[in-house]
Enzyme design. Structure first.
Site, PDB file in Angstrom:
ATOM      1  N   LYS A 206       0.706  -1.204   0.017  1.00  0.00           N
ATOM      2  CA  LYS A 206       0.053  -0.032  -0.136  1.00  0.00           C
ATOM      3  C   LYS A 206       0.948   1.401  -0.068  1.00  0.00           C
ATOM      4  CE  LYS A 206      -2.612   3.398   1.292  1.00  0.00           C
ATOM      5  NZ  LYS A 206      -2.099   4.708   1.477  1.00  0.00           N
ATOM      6  N   GLU A 281      10.106   2.101  10.135  1.00  0.00           N
ATOM      7  CA  GLU A 281      11.235   3.205   9.913  1.00  0.00           C
ATOM      8  C   GLU A 281      10.365   4.514  10.160  1.00  0.00           C
ATOM      9  OE1 GLU A 281      12.972   5.984   8.594  1.00  0.00           O
ATOM     10  OE2 GLU A 281      13.428   4.928   6.497  1.00  0.00           O
ATOM     11  N   CYS A 322      13.838  11.172   5.693  1.00  0.00           N
ATOM     12  CA  CYS A 322      13.515  10.957   7.159  1.00  0.00           C
ATOM     13  C   CYS A 322      14.871  11.015   7.738  1.00  0.00           C
ATOM     14  CB  CYS A 322      12.939   9.438   7.422  1.00  0.00           C
ATOM     15  SG  CYS A 322      14.027   8.058   6.530  1.00  0.00           S
ATOM     16  N   GLU A 421      10.163  17.363  13.431  1.00  0.00           N
ATOM     17  CA  GLU A 421      10.442  16.948  12.048  1.00  0.00           C
ATOM     18  C   GLU A 421       9.790  17.835  11.124  1.00  0.00           C
ATOM     19  OE1 GLU A 421      11.315  12.956   9.450  1.00  0.00           O
ATOM     20  OE2 GLU A 421       9.548  13.279  10.405  1.00  0.00           O
TER      21      GLU A 421
END
Length: 544
Positions: A206, A281, A322, A421
């Site tokens: 997905k 992750e 990331c 972030e």
């Protein structure tokens, strides 16, 4: 690009980009389930928007829980049918053949796939071309590991008792749900698809609804190479409507997810109800430390290299990485010179439509992401930080989700820009005086994916590596960094052979390398009693 059939019309459509229209290199796809295409159960589709132009260029199917049920059932059937002899229990060499065929098709279509991903995500065409090369290399690498897996089966275990023999079997974990992000659409999917198929798992992929087109094309490639039907299924749609029912499905044996920490928490919660393994992750707020021995007076080329690595660590892929080194820690002796150079280089970055030659900063992926980044910058300013450079839309680009490379100084550790972030081309800067202060600042985060250091004492570092009590070498001191990845004199190099994963709120579980294959394997102990003598624990009835 040749099509592999579609859930709707397979005729080409015009893509509305900047300048002349571009002939669509892809057919209109359905969901890829059971080895073919099907329209979603509710018949809904989601628009695809080119983030560099804000033009709608197509659509993707919007899967819901009913489609997830069909996809998982297909994957379960492929895993178990005929005792798994066609896939899950087949020799690794059989699976390797298909992985290599997929790699070859990716290489053949690299240009078309790169163009498609640029139009879908706003990534530079140079970047997406490199990504497609990495995709093919990843399939090749895990083809090699699939073959090597055959040789490692029945590995003997040394036991202290001669009347027992023991060995291990490495077996596929089962049906896996793979949920992947939009920043490297096909590459991040491949980091999960290639090792899971190499291990013998069957999968439901997905991808993010913000960038799914190249992942759907992977389905067409699977048809062309003759991948056994139902081994890989690809569903697109919203996370709440397709991702959530996939991650909580009782017949999915494992979930592997790359994305935000908040979504990762929800996936963990759902998996915990069934004690289902997950690998995550997640986010990052990675530091880059530049020590004062990288001095402009000692070597101009070294200083330029440090500045360029600092830029690459945050401005590549528009900061949508990331592991982006978004917190820059500068020794106070070189801070002013370094920032002067950093601003000068940032001003020189070409910001344009990502299809233009020489572009080095494209758009961010969506309007939502664009507004989120602007809010981070606005909050930093209101909290007292200084926007040293950037922070706005480039004046020459009136359309598209573009943000200037942004450098923020006068940052305190309590500010949002330091702690959260951003996932955009925004770097915040702090100065330090001592090495211990630098390490403390670097570790001042809930995340632990990556960290980087730029220093000059390489020879000293090599000498110190052999001294376990070393506490003075600047680079050896980075063993104290609380992250899964540490880069020395660089930022962001990534190799399929090396493990990838973080600590703390950056998640757990490793991808890439042999560790990535292990993510999708279970280890079974097989122990045999080899003596002709009875075990002798119980008294035989004949002796009573």
């Amino acid at each position: 690009m040749q099509g592999g059939g579609g859930g709707g019309s397979s005729s080409s459509r015009a893509l509305l980009g900047s300048g002349p229209s571009i002939a669509s290199p892809w057919p209109r796809r359905g969901l890829f389930i059971g080895g073919g295409w099907r329209e979603p159960a509710l018949g809904r589709r989601l628009p695809v928007v080119n983030p560099a132009t804000e033009a709608t260029i197509g659509d993707i199917p919007a899967a819901t829980a009913e489609d997830v049920e069909i996809a998982v059932a297909a994957a379960r059937d492929a895993f178990s049918s005929d005792g798994g002899r066609h896939w899950s229990r087949a020799p690794g060499a059989v699976r390797a053949k298909f992985l290599r065929a997929i790699a070859a098709k990716i290489n053949d279509r690299k240009s078309d796939l790169a163009l498609l991903e640029t139009l879908d995500s706003g990534k530079l065409l140079d970047e997406t071309n490199a990504d497609m090369e990495d995709v093919a290399a990843c399939f090749e690498y895990y083809a090699d590991l699939a073959e090597a897996l055959d040789e490692k089966q029945r590995s003997p275990i040394s036991l202290p008792m001669e009347n027992f023999k023991s060995h291990i079997l490495k077996e596929p974990i089962g049906v896996v749900g793979l949920i992947t992000p939009w920043n490297y659409p096909l590459l991040m999917a491949t980091w999960k698809v290639a090792p899971s198929l190499a291990a013998g798992c069957t999968a439901v992929l997905k991808p993010s609804e913000l960038a799914s087109l190249t992942c759907l094309e992977l389905g067409a490639i699977c048809i062309e190479v003759g991948l056994p039907p139902r081994v890989l299924n690809i569903i697109t749609g919203l996370g709440t409507e397709a991702g959530a029912p996939l991650s909580s499905h009782p017949h999915v044996d494992k979930v592997a997810f790359t994305g935000s920490t908040e979504t990762g928490k929800r996936i963990m919660t759902a998996a915990a109800q069934m004690v289902k393994p997950v690998s995550l992750e997640l986010g990052g707020k990675s530091p880059l430390i530049v020590f004062d021995d990288v001095d402009i007076d000692k070597g101009l080329s070294e200083f330029k290299s440090a500045v360029e690595w600092a830029m690459f660590g945050i401005f590549a892929n528009a900061g949508q990485v990331c592991s982006a080194t978004s917190r820059l820690l500068l020794h106070e002796k070189i801070a002013k010179q370094f920032l002067d150079r950093l601003v000068a280089w940032a001003k020189n970055i070409k910001i344009s439509d990502p299809l233009e030659e020489g572009c080095r900063l494209g758009s961010v992926v969506s309007e939502g992401q664009y507004e989120k980044i602007k809010k981070f910058i606005s909050t930093a300013r209101s909290e007292g930080a200084t926007i040293l450079y950037g922070g706005a839309r480039p004046q020459h680009l009136r359309r598209g989700f573009f943000i200037e490379p942004t450098i923020i100084t006068d940052v305190s550790t309590s500010m949002q820009i330091w702690r959260e972030e951003v996932f955009g081309p925004v770097i915040c800067v702090k100065e330090f005086r001592t090495e211990s202060e630098a390490v403390e600042l670097a570790n001042d985060t809930h995340y632990g994916l990556a960290g980087a250091v730029i220093a000059n004492d390489q020879e000293r570092c090599e000498r110190c590596r052999r001294i376990s009590s070393c506490n003075t070498c600047k680079i050896c001191r980075l063993q104290a960094l609380h992250s899964g990845i540490v880069w020395i004199n660089c930022s962001q190099p990534t190799f399929v052979q090396a493990p990838w994963g973080g600590n703390k709120r950056s998640g757990f579980g490793l991808e890439l390398g042999e560790w990535g294959l292990g993510n999708y394997l279970t280890v079974k102990q097989v122990t045999k009693y080899c003596s002709d003598e009875p075990w002798g624990w119980y008294q035989s009835p004949s002796k009573l």
